[in-house]
Design a protein around this motif. Sequence first.
Motif, PDB file in Angstrom:
ATOM      1  N   ILE A  38      41.968  31.372   5.059  1.00  0.00           N
ATOM      2  CA  ILE A  38      42.300  30.025   5.501  1.00  0.00           C
ATOM      3  C   ILE A  38      43.793  29.817   5.345  1.00  0.00           C
ATOM      4  O   ILE A  38      44.384  30.149   4.305  1.00  0.00           O
ATOM      5  N   ALA A  39      44.412  29.275   6.375  1.00  0.00           N
ATOM      6  CA  ALA A  39      45.841  28.971   6.345  1.00  0.00           C
ATOM      7  C   ALA A  39      46.060  27.556   6.855  1.00  0.00           C
ATOM      8  O   ALA A  39      45.382  27.106   7.785  1.00  0.00           O
ATOM      9  N   VAL A  40      46.979  26.842   6.227  1.00  0.00           N
ATOM     10  CA  VAL A  40      47.335  25.491   6.643  1.00  0.00           C
ATOM     11  C   VAL A  40      48.809  25.501   7.063  1.00  0.00           C
ATOM     12  O   VAL A  40      49.644  26.137   6.434  1.00  0.00           O
ATOM     13  N   GLY A  41      49.097  24.829   8.148  1.00  0.00           N
ATOM     14  CA  GLY A  41      50.472  24.738   8.617  1.00  0.00           C
ATOM     15  C   GLY A  41      51.180  23.549   7.986  1.00  0.00           C
ATOM     16  O   GLY A  41      50.724  22.404   8.107  1.00  0.00           O
ATOM     17  N   PHE A  78      36.279  20.864   0.314  1.00  0.00           N
ATOM     18  CA  PHE A  78      36.327  22.119  -0.418  1.00  0.00           C
ATOM     19  C   PHE A  78      37.588  22.169  -1.270  1.00  0.00           C
ATOM     20  O   PHE A  78      38.683  21.831  -0.795  1.00  0.00           O
ATOM     21  N   SER A  79      37.407  22.609  -2.503  1.00  0.00           N
ATOM     22  CA  SER A  79      38.549  22.784  -3.396  1.00  0.00           C
ATOM     23  C   SER A  79      39.181  24.149  -3.136  1.00  0.00           C
ATOM     24  O   SER A  79      38.469  25.142  -2.938  1.00  0.00           O
ATOM     25  N   ALA A  80      40.514  24.191  -3.127  1.00  0.00           N
ATOM     26  CA  ALA A  80      41.226  25.441  -2.828  1.00  0.00           C
ATOM     27  C   ALA A  80      42.473  25.548  -3.699  1.00  0.00           C
ATOM     28  O   ALA A  80      42.859  24.593  -4.391  1.00  0.00           O
ATOM     29  N   THR A 120      41.586  20.131   8.236  1.00  0.00           N
ATOM     30  CA  THR A 120      42.813  19.628   7.619  1.00  0.00           C
ATOM     31  C   THR A 120      42.799  20.007   6.153  1.00  0.00           C
ATOM     32  O   THR A 120      41.742  20.061   5.519  1.00  0.00           O
ATOM     33  N   ALA A 121      43.988  20.252   5.595  1.00  0.00           N
ATOM     34  CA  ALA A 121      44.125  20.558   4.175  1.00  0.00           C
ATOM     35  C   ALA A 121      45.284  19.767   3.606  1.00  0.00           C
ATOM     36  O   ALA A 121      46.268  19.470   4.300  1.00  0.00           O
ATOM     37  N   ALA A 122      45.164  19.399   2.336  1.00  0.00           N
ATOM     38  CA  ALA A 122      46.228  18.702   1.614  1.00  0.00           C
ATOM     39  C   ALA A 122      46.548  19.482   0.356  1.00  0.00           C
ATOM     40  O   ALA A 122      45.633  19.936  -0.353  1.00  0.00           O
ATOM     41  N   ALA A 160      44.520  22.343  -3.870  1.00  0.00           N
ATOM     42  CA  ALA A 160      44.477  21.778  -2.529  1.00  0.00           C
ATOM     43  C   ALA A 160      43.054  21.364  -2.205  1.00  0.00           C
ATOM     44  O   ALA A 160      42.096  21.833  -2.834  1.00  0.00           O
ATOM     45  N   ASP A 161      42.919  20.464  -1.249  1.00  0.00           N
ATOM     46  CA  ASP A 161      41.627  20.067  -0.691  1.00  0.00           C
ATOM     47  C   ASP A 161      41.579  20.478   0.765  1.00  0.00           C
ATOM     48  O   ASP A 161      42.584  20.358   1.494  1.00  0.00           O
ATOM     49  N   VAL A 162      40.403  20.956   1.209  1.00  0.00           N
ATOM     50  CA  VAL A 162      40.225  21.404   2.584  1.00  0.00           C
ATOM     51  C   VAL A 162      38.989  20.724   3.153  1.00  0.00           C
ATOM     52  O   VAL A 162      37.930  20.690   2.501  1.00  0.00           O
ATOM     53  N   VAL A 163      39.126  20.170   4.354  1.00  0.00           N
ATOM     54  CA  VAL A 163      37.972  19.645   5.090  1.00  0.00           C
ATOM     55  C   VAL A 163      37.921  20.362   6.424  1.00  0.00           C
ATOM     56  O   VAL A 163      38.942  20.601   7.062  1.00  0.00           O
ATOM     57  N   LEU A 164      36.707  20.729   6.831  1.00  0.00           N
ATOM     58  CA  LEU A 164      36.501  21.459   8.075  1.00  0.00           C
ATOM     59  C   LEU A 164      35.588  20.650   8.988  1.00  0.00           C
ATOM     60  O   LEU A 164      34.596  20.049   8.522  1.00  0.00           O
ATOM     61  N   GLU A 165      35.904  20.655  10.261  1.00  0.00           N
ATOM     62  CA  GLU A 165      35.053  19.950  11.220  1.00  0.00           C
ATOM     63  C   GLU A 165      33.659  20.550  11.276  1.00  0.00           C
ATOM     64  O   GLU A 165      32.684  19.867  11.619  1.00  0.00           O
TER      65      GLU A 165
END
Length: 438
Positions: A317-320, A347-349, A407-409, A335-340
């Motif tokens: 997984i990569a976030v821009g 998801f915790s990352a 999206t990820a934060a 980080a936090d990740v949400v997927l459509e």
Amino acid sequence: MILFLTLIYLAFLAILVKFKIVRFNLFWKLSPLLWMLMLTVVLFIPMQWGAPSGAVNVYRTVVEIVPNVSGEVIEVNAKGSKPISKGDVLFRLDPQPFQIEVDRLLAAVKEAEQTAKMLPAGLASANAKVAQAEAEIVAAKQQAASLETALVAAKASVAKSEAQLELARSENERAQKLLSGNATSKEDAATKERNVELALASVAASEAARKTAQLAMESTIDGVNTGVIEAQERLTVSQAEKQKAELALASTINGENTQVAQLRAQLATAQFNLAQTTVVAPSDGFVIGMTLRPGQRVAAFPVRTWMAFVDSSSAQIAVGVDQNRLRHVKPGQKADVVLELFPGRTFSATVDRIAYITPQGQLQPAGTVAAAPSSSQKTMPFGVVLTLDDAGPDIDIHELPGGATGTAAIYTDSVKATHLIRRVMIRMETFMNYIMPS
């Protein structure tokens, strides 16, 4: 999010006005604008680098299946998009040409081994030929030394024959005179005449023997008799054969004859090529875009891919993250990740690493000059690779579909007061995916 917080503020302000806690004057009428401005300056602008967010994409490693050998496909075992375990057969090539080469080299190895076993006997034979040639040189030298004696004997024989011829002639003349006076018989006179002929023949034979001895005596090169030279040449040839036999016997690698070792290496290569006619899965995964069929010829040419294999355990997984928001991002941050694909799930990352390069920063070898940067070019985000923590028993994070978006934060060590707002925004987005995916 600013609009949501402003609506909350307006509801709270309406309650205060209704219960006449505050007077609805010009200041309170303009306060929502001041509230939005304060949120933007104090909270949302710092949040862009304190808790940056960006689009997420799930990447999967696709292995290009190219056989190590070329040939005709005779069997295709893989099924498109069906799970395959590591080592399962994907497809097979016709093994007959490779089996023929293996059989040929097996025979060649056996022949070379037999030849290697005969090398000591060959060296012994070469040693015997050298000894024989040396003996022939000794005999030739002895024969050359006796040529002068033979020539003297031949000359003496000529002289003897000539003396006998003179005697025979004298006796023949006397016999002819006696015959004319009837003092002797015709038979005796004929005998004396035959003695002359025999003496002439003996002289001719002695002269021929003398010439032969003379030629043998004079047959030399640089003072060396040609017979000795021929014997020396035979010795040279025998010594060369002996040296060749010694080198062949001594030519070994780790105690094995080099010819045998070379053929064994070729046999190992042929056996490897034979084994490569069966192409197996490099790992657990599945084949995508399956078009290979029996009868098709494939080549060991890396530019052309014959099958695309997706590794099941290669999800990444990569976030821009925009460049002006990247400065506080470091490996190890949460980080936090949400997927459509999974609405309502967060998801915790953890930040694994940062790819400090974009396509704009790549210099490729080419025959043209690279374009200089310009103010009109669009700034591209950097990729931040995330490692997902355990997502629960119902989701295997290693088998997330490639191409899944979201999206990820990232929660940096800067402006931590903004982290709570970002967490709320991320969770709002994941529930919005139920009704309004991006």
